[in-house]
Design an enzyme around this catalytic site. Structure first.
Site, PDB file in Angstrom:
ATOM      1  N   THR A  14       9.188 -36.151 -49.438  1.00 32.10           N
ATOM      2  CA  THR A  14      10.253 -36.876 -48.738  1.00 32.10           C
ATOM      3  C   THR A  14      11.627 -36.574 -49.333  1.00 32.10           C
ATOM      4  OG1 THR A  14       8.637 -38.618 -48.442  1.00 32.10           O
ATOM      5  CG2 THR A  14      10.915 -39.194 -48.020  1.00 32.10           C
ATOM      6  N   VAL A  15      11.729 -36.658 -50.643  1.00 31.03           N
ATOM      7  CA  VAL A  15      13.053 -36.513 -51.270  1.00 31.03           C
ATOM      8  C   VAL A  15      13.522 -35.051 -51.220  1.00 31.03           C
ATOM      9  CG1 VAL A  15      14.403 -36.940 -53.344  1.00 31.03           C
ATOM     10  CG2 VAL A  15      12.494 -38.454 -52.788  1.00 31.03           C
ATOM     11  N   LYS A 107      11.368 -40.929 -62.990  1.00 28.23           N
ATOM     12  CA  LYS A 107      11.587 -41.981 -64.000  1.00 28.23           C
ATOM     13  C   LYS A 107      10.510 -42.009 -65.056  1.00 28.23           C
ATOM     14  CE  LYS A 107      10.939 -42.905 -60.250  1.00 28.23           C
ATOM     15  NZ  LYS A 107      11.068 -43.159 -58.836  1.00 28.23           N
ATOM     16  N   GLY A 136      16.859 -45.806 -56.459  1.00 27.45           N
ATOM     17  CA  GLY A 136      17.069 -45.009 -55.241  1.00 27.45           C
ATOM     18  C   GLY A 136      18.511 -44.628 -55.006  1.00 27.45           C
ATOM     19  N   ASP A 203       6.594 -48.871 -62.799  1.00 23.89           N
ATOM     20  CA  ASP A 203       7.690 -48.078 -62.226  1.00 23.89           C
ATOM     21  C   ASP A 203       9.043 -48.757 -62.527  1.00 23.89           C
ATOM     22  OD1 ASP A 203       8.835 -46.215 -59.888  1.00 23.89           O
ATOM     23  OD2 ASP A 203       9.426 -48.271 -59.421  1.00 23.89           O
ATOM     24  N   LYS A 207      12.266 -47.621 -65.066  1.00 28.64           N
ATOM     25  CA  LYS A 207      13.685 -47.602 -64.657  1.00 28.64           C
ATOM     26  C   LYS A 207      14.534 -48.449 -65.615  1.00 28.64           C
ATOM     27  CE  LYS A 207      12.350 -47.014 -59.806  1.00 28.64           C
ATOM     28  NZ  LYS A 207      11.924 -47.711 -58.596  1.00 28.64           N
TER      29      LYS A 207
HETATM   30  N1  HSE Z   1       7.849 -47.097 -55.588  1.00 30.24           N
HETATM   31  C1  HSE Z   1       9.250 -47.256 -55.824  1.00 30.24           C
HETATM   32  C2  HSE Z   1       9.696 -48.557 -55.212  1.00 30.24           C
HETATM   33  C3  HSE Z   1      10.086 -46.172 -55.240  1.00 30.24           C
HETATM   34  O1  HSE Z   1       8.944 -49.189 -54.488  1.00 30.24           O
HETATM   35  O2  HSE Z   1      10.817 -48.955 -55.478  1.00 30.24           O
HETATM   36  C4  HSE Z   1      10.587 -45.167 -56.182  1.00 30.24           C
HETATM   37  O3  HSE Z   1      10.635 -45.533 -57.482  1.00 30.24           O
END
Ligand code: HSE
Length: 428
Positions: A14-15, A107, A136, A203, A207
């Site tokens: 996607t990115v 990340k 994002g 995740d 970050k």
């Molecule tokens: N899975 C992550 C989220 C997206 O839901 O924010 C990218 O880090």
């Protein structure tokens, strides 16, 4: 004739596709803004034949991202594969060894190997940029390293995982249980390949650890993040929190205190009418506090093709302009090693439990809390469910460690029907 900036892009999901589209569609604008053409030389992805909806015929193809990273005809290695080991790590290391600048959305890679990669990059005179790795499309890395460079940053807070925020707000809005909304999020393709990265808070913890490093000039310390996922949040918690005037959010907080570096990514109650409380769906929000600026709030999409490609392109344009900022904002040798804060700052807590409905059960719970120095602010008992009595307690400010000890002691009194849910209340 100005020299073009030549990119090698590894990862055409996607990115990656979003980045290719922007470069193809906005070539003139990008060249005008940076003073030089930005071109893609070569790309790499798992499958060459897949139709990605963009024309890749102009670019050389490499099956192996490590080969892409080493090519003489690229200046910047753009890593959009993900994963903290394997090809992403190998190719990033190869790119740095070959003297390429690196732009990444990864990340996990930086949270775990960021220090070593930053050291290698600095030794080679390369830069690593990672705006797309955090929140994002929100330019939060740029805000900290550039716009707020004149501040001592005092605190960083935020909702940095859109999937968790989607699940929590959908539970609230539709009155649906966690499992049902989790299945919905899965069907919508919102979850990472390993869903625990999202719902386990990992995740978002990655970050937060990157933002902490930039904010406080400390080495990335993902191991020091107190992590708790949203898997145990029930619709009952959502409803009880709403009754009290709160919303439940997977909230990240980082601050450097006299006790060390406090970093936590845990579900918290935040006031329903606060900017964080009003954040719905997959949107992210980051709150930055500095001694001069006081507070700024950044809000925006935390994932998706356009937003994440937008963040990558911000980094591409900076490199094209010749901006060379140290990976974590200061030279890697100046990053301080910090201890994780031994005890997090005190806060009121929400404590939901099911007690066995027998004489003295509530008194025992209250006594244990008192023994650990925890004072009750509010308490209510709900409708009995068979032999169990649901009880909700809001404490006065206390430390999580004291509450954990109290919960352990309660368990040994034999009055608990199940493990209590304890959530910090952040009156942000
Ligand atoms: N899975 C992550 C989220 C997206 O839901 O924010 C990218 O880090």
């Amino acid at each position: 004739m100005t020299t073009p900036l030549r990119l090698g892009i590894a990862g055409l999901g996607t990115v990656g596709v979003g980045v290719v589209k922007i470069i193809r569609q906005k070539a003139n604008l990008l060249a005008a803004r940076t003073g030089r053409p930005i071109v893609i030389t070569a790309v790499s992805a798992r499958s060459r034949d897949k139709d990605r909806g963009v024309n890749l015929a102009d670019y050389a193809w490499e099956d192996d991202p490590v080969d892409l990273a080493k090519r003489d005809d690229i200046d910047v290695f753009v890593e959009l594969m993900g994963g903290h080991e394997g090809p992403a790590k190998d190719a990033t290391e190869a790119a740095i060894a070959a003297g390429k600048d690196v732009i990444t959305a990864n990340k996990a890679l930086l949270a775990i190997h960021g220090q070593a990669l930053a050291e290698a990059a600095e030794a080679k005179g390369c830069v690593i940029r990672f705006e797309a790795a955090v929140a994002g499309g929100i330019p939060v890395v740029k805000s900290l390293t550039e716009g707020l460079a004149g501040n001592d940053i005092t605190r960083v807070m935020g909702v940095m995982n859109g999937t968790c925020n989607y699940i929590l707000t959908r539970m609230q809005d539709a009155g649906l249980p966690y499992d049902e909304v989790f299945a919905e999020a899965d069907a919508l393709g919102y979850l990472e390949a390993d869903p625990n990265l999202d719902v386990g808070g990992i995740d978002a913890g990655h970050k937060l650890s990157l933002l902490s490093s930039i904010a406080f000039g400390t080495k990335v310390a993902f191991d020091g993040v107190e992590l708790e996922g949203i898997q145990r949040i029930s619709i009952e918690d959502i409803n009880q929190a709403a009754d009290l005037g709160y919303r439940i959010k997977l909230l990240g907080v980082a601050q450097l205190t006299g006790r060390g570096l406090e970093q936590r990514m845990t579900p918290c109650l935040v006031p329903a009418d606060s900017p964080l409380g009003q954040l719905t769906g997959g949107t992210n929000m980051v709150v930055l506090e500095g001694d001069a600026v006081e507070q700024i709030v950044l809000r925006g999409p935390g994932a998706g093709e356009g937003p994440t490609a937008s963040a990558v392109m911000g980094d591409v344009c900076d490199v094209a302009r010749g901006l060379r900022i140290s990976t974590f904002g200061v030279p890697v040798g100046a990053l301080e090693s910090t201890q994780p804060a031994q005890s997090n700052s005190p806060a009121p807590f929400y404590l939901r439990m099911a007690l066995l409905d027998r004489p003295g059960a509530l008194a025992k719970v209250a006594t244990v809390l008192g023994e650990f120095g925890i004072s009750i602010d509010r308490m209510r008992q709900g409708q009995h469910d068979g032999s169990e009595a649901p009880v909700l307690i809001v404490t006065h400010k206390t430390q999580r460690s004291a509450l954990n000890e109290a919960i352990a002691a309660m368990s040994s009194t034999g009055v608990l029907a199940s493990d209590p849910v304890a959530l910090r209340i952040e009156n942000v």
